[in-house]
Write a protein that holds these residues in place. Sequence first.
Motif: not given
Length: 284
Positions: A116-126, A128-134
């Motif tokens: 639900a938007g939270l990345n369990h690996f770094d505990q940061q929220r992303y 979709p645009d931020q994910i695509l950029e990375r």
Amino acid sequence: MFSFIINYFRDSGAFPDRIRNRHKTFWSDPDAETIRNTKMLENATLAQWQDVPHWQRKLSNKNNARLFAKGQGCQVADLYWKGRDLKEIDFDKLPAQYVIRPTVGHGSKGVYIMDAGLNHFDQQRYTPDQILERLQLALDKNPDLEFLFEEFVQTEDGRYTIPNDFKFLCFNGTVASIVVIDRISPKVGYSYFYDEQWNKMKRLHHLYPGKDEPVKPACFEDMLEQAKRLSKAYGIFVRIDFFATSKGAVFCEFTPTPAKGRGFTTYGKKFLLEYWDQYCPGMI
């Protein structure tokens, strides 16, 4: 300087040397990346997989590893999307929980465990645009790289959290040890060592000192049987990773040169070298 000297002697020995020799042999070859990124089919025969020297390099591509494991009768996470053209991804059609993995890489680099938007690996929220950029930044650096959008497998008790890694150290169909990593993040966690009867073993590696002992998973015998089957097909020494999930044992990946031979205890180096000599004599 003092720590460098300690690490140099700690990582010396015949077992680390064999791992480093394999890494050099596998990846200094000018055809290495072509072989790793050969696009295989799910119904490929074992002969088709083994049609080049050191064919196991194909299985360092995580999509190929998925297909090979499925072909050997193992369960893998559901695949939602695979490719390089990020414009094809429709985030609205993805479930709230999913995992993103690059087809090439190690150390969980480029992996997102999204809930639900939270990345369990770094505990940061992303977004979709931020994910695509990375993801695009990674793709720009590697013309062969693809990304897998996969099922976020639930733990055996039905939770969405970073699952424990069950890492089987295998030699041509024989399991030397199972390393269980209770992972908190890509670089933080706790490790435990067992034999195939789930008896606790001495530490084989310095990474991730242990804390509370994990519970033997209900699907352990299935993982063990599948690890042996995959290892026999793979032939040479390899670490094979699984997850214990609500739908049973799920294959994750092959690792042919774990930690490039670094960090093994004195006992671990001696123990694993004996297995190598007994079950993989003369093999790279």
